[in-house]
Motif scaffolding. Structure first.
Motif, mmCIF file in Angstrom:
data_model
loop_
_atom_site.group_PDB
_atom_site.id
_atom_site.type_symbol
_atom_site.label_atom_id
_atom_site.label_comp_id
_atom_site.label_asym_id
_atom_site.label_seq_id
_atom_site.Cartn_x
_atom_site.Cartn_y
_atom_site.Cartn_z
ATOM 1 N N THR A 1 0.838 -1.202 0.000
ATOM 2 C CA THR A 1 0.000 0.000 0.000
ATOM 3 C C THR A 1 0.868 1.245 0.000
ATOM 4 O O THR A 1 0.677 2.150 -0.817
ATOM 5 C CB THR A 1 -0.911 0.038 1.240
ATOM 6 O OG1 THR A 1 -1.682 -1.160 1.292
ATOM 7 C CG2 THR A 1 -1.823 1.231 1.194
ATOM 8 N N VAL B 1 0.903 4.072 -2.959
ATOM 9 C CA VAL B 1 0.432 5.438 -2.697
ATOM 10 C C VAL B 1 1.579 6.434 -2.865
ATOM 11 O O VAL B 1 1.396 7.521 -3.410
ATOM 12 C CB VAL B 1 -0.185 5.552 -1.283
ATOM 13 C CG1 VAL B 1 -0.516 6.989 -0.968
ATOM 14 C CG2 VAL B 1 -1.452 4.720 -1.194
ATOM 15 N N GLY C 1 2.221 6.818 -6.515
ATOM 16 C CA GLY C 1 1.064 7.540 -7.049
ATOM 17 C C GLY C 1 1.151 9.022 -6.728
ATOM 18 O O GLY C 1 0.853 9.871 -7.563
ATOM 19 N N TYR D 1 -9.081 4.729 -13.979
ATOM 20 C CA TYR D 1 -9.860 4.488 -12.776
ATOM 21 C C TYR D 1 -11.048 3.579 -13.072
ATOM 22 O O TYR D 1 -11.424 2.734 -12.271
ATOM 23 C CB TYR D 1 -10.329 5.833 -12.212
ATOM 24 C CG TYR D 1 -11.044 5.767 -10.891
ATOM 25 C CD1 TYR D 1 -12.437 5.793 -10.832
ATOM 26 C CD2 TYR D 1 -10.336 5.691 -9.705
ATOM 27 C CE1 TYR D 1 -13.084 5.744 -9.616
ATOM 28 C CE2 TYR D 1 -10.988 5.647 -8.480
ATOM 29 C CZ TYR D 1 -12.363 5.673 -8.441
ATOM 30 O OH TYR D 1 -13.016 5.633 -7.241
ATOM 31 N N THR E 1 -4.799 5.216 -8.110
ATOM 32 C CA THR E 1 -4.741 6.364 -7.198
ATOM 33 C C THR E 1 -4.657 7.701 -7.926
ATOM 34 O O THR E 1 -4.946 8.749 -7.351
ATOM 35 C CB THR E 1 -3.504 6.279 -6.287
ATOM 36 O OG1 THR E 1 -2.340 6.367 -7.109
ATOM 37 C CG2 THR E 1 -3.471 4.997 -5.506
ATOM 38 N N ALA F 1 -7.168 7.709 -1.250
ATOM 39 C CA ALA F 1 -6.328 6.823 -2.058
ATOM 40 C C ALA F 1 -5.802 5.662 -1.222
ATOM 41 O O ALA F 1 -5.798 4.511 -1.673
ATOM 42 C CB ALA F 1 -5.170 7.604 -2.663
ATOM 43 N N THR G 1 -8.642 3.147 -0.308
ATOM 44 C CA THR G 1 -9.021 2.374 -1.495
ATOM 45 C C THR G 1 -7.944 1.355 -1.852
ATOM 46 O O THR G 1 -8.254 0.200 -2.168
ATOM 47 C CB THR G 1 -9.228 3.312 -2.699
ATOM 48 O OG1 THR G 1 -9.900 4.484 -2.269
ATOM 49 C CG2 THR G 1 -10.044 2.642 -3.767
ATOM 50 N N THR G 2 -6.682 1.788 -1.786
ATOM 51 C CA THR G 2 -5.589 0.885 -2.148
ATOM 52 C C THR G 2 -5.520 -0.306 -1.202
ATOM 53 O O THR G 2 -5.286 -1.442 -1.632
ATOM 54 C CB THR G 2 -4.250 1.646 -2.139
ATOM 55 O OG1 THR G 2 -4.360 2.781 -2.986
ATOM 56 C CG2 THR G 2 -3.112 0.760 -2.627
#
Lengths: 361, 223, 252
Positions: free
Chosen positions: B33, B37, B40, B69, B100, B153, B156-157
């Motif tokens: 993660t 992120v 991203g 997305y 992301t 982000a 969600t990740t």
């Protein structure tokens, strides 16, 4: 100090210029107001002085040097800039806000601290505010900080765009007087944009009236403009009560005051009666060694004057109050006269007749 | 309630027996993660700067990241597998990172654009260079919006990382997959719950971080 | 690369791959119908509550919580948890994996629908609502004739976000035994058949994009003010609030 020569600005996509060939000079230590209706180019002109807007043609000279000969951001560091919503940095304390330009110019910490202390005293700010954030301050306080911030690096020139517009009228009135006195004291050269002719008249040493397209209609002292508007546009812009506006410029101390029916309380009752009949009135004013006590009815004068009940005068003015204020006070108070007193010491009196003669004279 | 086998509803000692594996999965899940992120964020910053510089760039950038997305992450895996292989970190990272981008770019741009006009004007009028204005005025003031974007982000990740087990990566998804193939509720439940817990912890921490770096918001009258 | 795409093309050329037991058509039908059932159920469950709460002006905190939980829940995990559970009730035991997927999809679809409908109703200009009440409309009429039409674009945005998410995630049904387009990916991974995997992903991706574009078109058409709105800078991107951080005021 500031010289504008044939300054012109045409915005892309616009048919007519925002400012057309404006030529004017601002002397050192002057407070010049740029006034005019919306769209007259006053703000555009102001922003061309510190190059926030670049002129299409024409020259801006500051202290003899062409403004376009230095990098814009360098130029701006030597010019103070104050805008209507102030624009204090929300994420910095008051101290950090004020210190911005000095730090940018490389002052050392100690110089900055000293300067900040000077400034808050100058602007009448509470030192406790220094470590607060802008959101914690009132509108009036924020405005003062904005001015302090602009003065921080001691620039010779200050540009202001409707700086007092965002506060309520009471605070605004106070800020106007304070700033005017401050400017006179510091001797800074200030160019000031406003749409309010009353504000301009009150604060400026000279007023420039601009018409659409930045056309200069008249550029003179407030007194002159009010007395002799150069064009019908200016006359219309000055508004209906031009005469009264002129009165606002004259302090009562500049007018020859009447002595009036006054006696010292140590004089005799006969003296009081004589003064009353000389002036043809039924009352007498009482002084004690030059200090004003009040007035007394003529019928009550038979014994020692000291024992008389002294009624206070309805309208009492200070020497710095304007004739307009005098007139308004007399009208509002249904009084016949207004007395002028300086810290208790009687200076003289003025009546409606006298004021009327000032208007027409 | 029995599940067709002679087992209690939730087998608590399964958890204590496999605590090591759970710990390892936690580290994997978090690392994947954080990696996605961070990458991203770096990419989004670059793209956001472009979008802020050139107004016309914003629409195409949002369109492309929007399409990325919309494409299901599973589908993205399938496109990348033939190229990068089934058990490749690259496959999962590329998919996770693309997911992301939209939200981060949107928030960064909105945050910077949301800085009040008068603050920018005052800073220009005082003689700050554009670079200094961006770094010391616009960026700090945009932080709340940016961190808000990072929160979404990240959360969600964390959920998506459970899917990466399908392309051979670890994390909590391993427990979910095994729970499915063995019809073992406890395992699937553990995988799911841990994922949710990590999301909550990360979200709360980031919210705390935001409060930490924006002291001026705390003292505003009315907050 | 080119070779690979050639193989993909060849796969599509085979008629058997379209109509067979695991053909493109039956799997797509299964995929789409599962999506439709999930979306309709979620709509029935989420929309009435959301519009009611939005109209009353309550439950903002609930909406924010729903969003945060919804985002944190891994759908794969939800399916994984529901699968063994559904196996122990006769009703939900067959078709295998169908119910676990369906319920998980409903859970996935509800948050965006709820939040967007709620914010949509709440965001309607109060002056319109007061004018309607002033004209003598009942509360139901205000809701039906004023608030809902004006909130429709955001409600549609919520349905759109949910639909795209569901279309994408129904793919996972294959892992619990129900064959949708995910079967290609599942089987492809198992058999190391890259072509099959790619085909699965491609079709799902296309389906998701088509859903997004189609519902986006519907979303724009439901905007009663559409002719007068300033066009948005980010082109066709959805107005859905699910993509944004919601700790601030729209729900305040």
């Amino acid at each position: 100090m500031i010289r504008l020569d044939s300054l012109t600005k045409v915005f892309p996509g616009s048919a007519s210029p925002a400012v057309t060939g404006l030529t004017m000079e601002v002397g050192e230590g002057e407070l010049v107001a740029l006034v005019g209706p919306s769209g007259c180019g006053k703000t555009t002109t102001l922003k061309m002085i510190n190059r926030l807007i670049e002129p299409t043609s024409g020259v801006v000279e500051i202290a003899g040097r062409d403004a376009s000969s230095v990098e814009p951001h360098v130029l701006r560091r030597s010019i103070g800039y104050v805008i209507q919503q102030v624009g204090l940095f929300p994420h910095r304390t008051i101290r950090e806000n004020i210190a911005t330009v000095p730090l940018l110019m490389g002052w050392d910490r100690r110089q900055v601290t000293t300067r900040i202390d000077e400034l808050i005293e100058l602007m009448g700010l509470d030192p406790d505010l220094l470590d607060r954030y802008p959101s914690e301050l009132s509108g009036g306080q924020q405005q003062r900080v904005g001015v302090a911030r602009a003065l921080a690096a001691d620039p010779p020139v200050l540009l202001m765009d409707e700086p007092f517009g965002a506060v309520d009228p009471i605070v605004r009135g106070r800020l106007q007087i304070e700033f005017r006195d401050l400017q006179r004291r510091l001797g800074k050269t200030v160019v000031f944009v406003t749409h309010d002719i009353d504000e301009a008249v009150m604060m400026a040493t000279r007023v420039a009236i601009l018409n659409s397209g930045g056309i200069l209609e008249q550029y003179d002292t407030p007194e002159q403009i009010l007395a002799e508007p150069a064009t019908p546009f200016v006359a219309r812009f000055l508004g209906e009560e031009r005469g009264l506006k002129r009165l606002a410029l004259r302090p009562v101390s500049h007018v020859e005051l009447k002595r009036g029916p006054m006696v010292d309380v140590d004089s005799s009752p006969e003296e009081a009666l004589r003064v009353m009949s000389d002036h043809g009135v039924q009352w007498v004013g009482l002084l004690d060694g030059g200090r004003l006590l009040g007035w007394a009815h003529g019928e009550s004068v038979h014994g020692p004057l000291r024992e008389l009940v002294a009624h206070p005068f309805l309208v009492v003015l200070q020497p710095s109050d304007s004739l307009r204020r005098a007139l308004d006070a007399v009208v509002t108070g249904h009084a016949q006269v207004a007395v002028v007193v300086d810290d208790g010491v009687y200076l003289g009196m003025i009546d409606v007749e006298k004021i009327a003669r000032e208007i027409t004279g | 309630m029995i599940l067709g086998q002679e087992r209690p509803f939730i087998e608590w000692d399964w958890i204590s027996r496999n605590i090591d594996e759970i710990g390892q999965a936690t580290v994997e899940h978090f690392t994947h993660t954080a990696l996605a992120v961070s990458i991203g964020l770096v990419l989004s910053f670059g793209l956001s700067l472009a979008a802020l510089r050139w107004r016309q760039a914003y629409a195409p950038i949002t369109w492309v990241t929007g399409v990325l997305y919309t494409i299901p992450s599973i589908a993205l895996f399938t496109f990348l597998v033939p190229i990068f292989g089934l058990n490749s970190l690259l496959t999962s990272q590329i998919a996770l990172v693309s997911y992301t981008l939209l939200i981060l770019i949107r928030n960064i741009v909105a945050g910077v654009r949301g800085v009040p006009e008068q603050v920018t004007e005052a800073s220009r009028g005082m003689g700050m260079t554009d670079r200094r204005i961006f770094l010391s005025i616009k960026l700090p003031l945009a932080l709340p919006a940016i961190i808000a974007g990072v929160r979404v982000a990240a959360v969600t990740t964390i959920g998506l990382v459970t899917l990466t087990v399908l392309v051979g990566q670890g994390g909590y998804g391993l427990f979910i997959l095994r729970g499915i193939s063995r019809q073992f509720l406890t395992e699937a439940l553990v995988g799911t719950s841990l994922s949710v817990m990590m999301a909550v912890v990360v979200d709360t921490s980031l919210a705390g971080l935001e409060r930490l770096v924006t002291p001026w918001n705390r003292s505003a009258s009315g907050t | 690369m080119i070779e690979f795409l050639g193989e993909v093309a060849a796969w599509f050329a085979e008629a058997e791959n379209w109509t067979g037991a695991r053909g493109l058509l039956p799997l797509t039908v299964a995929h789409v119908s599962l999506t439709l059932v999930a979306i309709s159920s979620a709509a029935v469950l989420a929309l009435p509550g959301a519009t009611y709460l939005g109209h009353m002006g309550r439950g903002g905190f609930l909406a924010v919580s729903v969003v945060n939980i919804g985002r944190a829940l891994p759908t794969f995990g939800v399916i994984g948890v529901l699968f063994p559970i559904t196996l122990s009730f006769p009703v939900t035991q067959s078709p295998l994996g169908y119910w676990a997927t369906l319920l998980a999809m409903v859970v996935l679809a509800m948050p965006p629908m709820f939040v967007n409908a709620y914010a949509g109703i709440r965001g309607v200009d109060r002056s319109h609502v007061e004018a309607a009440r002033g004209m003598g409309m009942t509360e139901q009429q205000v809701l039906a004739k004023v608030e809902l039409p004006l909130a429709l674009p955001l409600v549609m945005a919520g349905i759109r976000t949910a639909a795209v998410a569901v279309v994408a995630t129904v793919t996972l049904s294959a892992w619990v035994g129900y064959n949708t387009l995910g079967a290609y990916i599942f089987v492809g991974f198992a058999q190391r058949d890259d072509v099959l995997v790619f085909v699965g992903g491609l079709v799902v991706a296309l389906l998701a994009i088509i859903t997004d574009v189609a519902l986006g078109w519907v979303e724009r058409r439901t905007d009663p003010l559409r002719r007068r709105r300033i066009p948005r800078q980010d082109g066709a991107a959805s107005g859905s609030l699910y993509h944004q951080e919601l700790s601030q005021s729209p729900l305040g």
